[in-house]
Write a protein that holds these residues in place. Structure first.
Motif: not given
Ligand SMILES: [Zn+2]
Ligand SMILES: [Zn+2]
Length: 356
Positions: A44, A46, A68-69
């Protein structure tokens, strides 16, 4: 299947210090949790920031697994879990609320009032709690969604992105069939915004951005018109394209001050504007215009209210080929190269997927 005691993981040891370790203890699912064999985890926008600076309240350096993905398959069930079975394929969302604060009880777990409070049950996987750049990850069932058997596992990592775009659309009351929609900023969230708007029945979809190749990708995903904001005055052009009245709905994903300022200017009277980007500084929006034109402006944080389930329902119809969004895949061993590719957008990188 036998689950090993230890696993390979990319662990943060300090600011900018990511190391591969192969003896990280495999987490054990507690009540309401499932253990996932991670098969793909997308980088991501981020993530490079987390790598560089950490995240407020992150797990201690030396133990912190981010990412987180991710998507994979269920290999173990915690006590009491009947919602999933071994072998189920799942994709996850980063936010799992505490479940007891006012916002969580209203389904707004993305704005949980106990953010970061692990003892209260809050989880922000890959941020304030361990995530998916590892062979295994433990998720609460509230943060996991079954994916169809025929859905590509790499593409499944895009569901979180799709849900973020869709949540922005939901925050402004959805999109009605035939409406003119502007998606500002052709990053992954903006491009997914195009996909969501198309699947929801938007009329004309206008995509704005600074890079021609990203606008081209947008056309492949359902955009009708591209505006290169470096070459054209975006406000004039949108007003011209809409016969002088502006766009019904706007999804601002660029996250720049100018993009936010412009978005207010080309939103129609009674139109709706969702701010989805991440803005580095306060933006001088034309507030009186927002008032006089009766414009609805909504901030949109992540992907609450089970937007993943809705995004999945839209995507599983399979009418839009998402493959142009995933430009690169790397094995976990090459995660440093994967980050460099994503961060520097090497070879036109959009979404880069790491395969543990
Ligand atoms: Zn993200
Ligand atoms: Zn909460």
């Amino acid at each position: 299947m036998t689950i090993p005691k230890t696993m390979k993981a990319a662990v943060l040891f300090g600011e900018g210090d990511m190391r591969l370790v192969d003896d990280y203890a495999v987490p054990q699912p507690g009540p309401g949790e499932i253990l996932i064999k991670v098969e793909a985890c997308a980088i991501c926008g981020t993530d490079p920031k987390i790598l560089a600076q950490g995240w407020p309240g992150h797990p201690p350096y030396g133990e912190f697994i981010f990412g987180h993905e991710y998507a994979g398959s269920v290999v173990d069930l915690g006590p009491g879990v009947t919602e999933f079975a071994l072998g189920d394929r799942v994709a996850v969302e980063p936010h799992k609320g505490c479940g007891v604060c006012d916002n969580c009880r209203d389904g707004l777990y993305n704005t949980c009032l106990n953010y970061g409070n692990v003892a209260k049950g809050h989880r922000h996987y890959g941020f304030s709690y361990n995530g998916g750049y590892a062979e295994y990850a433990c998720n609460h069932i509230n943060s996991a969604y079954k994916i169809p058997d025929d859905m590509d596992i790499d593409l499944s990592t895009l569901i979180t992105t799709a849900a973020t775009s869709l949540y922005g659309i939901r925050r402004i009351g959805g999109i009605e069939a035939g409406e003119t929609v502007v998606v500002s900023g052709p990053g992954a969230i903006g491009l997914m915004g195009v996909v969501m708007a198309r699947l929801l029945g938007a009329g004309t979809i206008i995509l704005t951005g600074t890079r021609a190749e990203r606008l081209e990708t947008g056309f492949a995903l359902g955009a009708d018109i591209g505006i290169n904001v470096k070459e054209e005055d975006v406000v004039d052009r949108v007003m011209e394209l809409t016969g002088g009245i502006g766009a019904d709905a706007v999804l601002e994903c660029a996250g720049t001050t100018q993009a936010a300022v412009d978005a207010v200017e080309y939103t129609k009277k009674n139109g709706r504007l969702a701010l989805v980007g991440i803005y580095k500084e306060p933006a001088p929006l034309n507030v009186n215009k927002i008032v006089q034109w009766n414009i609805t402006v909504a901030g949109s944080k992540a992907e609450g209210e089970r937007s993943l389930a809705q995004a999945l329902a839209l995507l599983r119809r399979g009418t839009i080929d998402l493959s142009p969004l995933i430009t690169h895949t790397f094995p976990l061993d090459d995660i440093h190269a994967a980050f460099e590719t994503a961060e520097k957008r090497l070879q036109g990188a959009i979404k880069v997927v790491v395969k543990p």
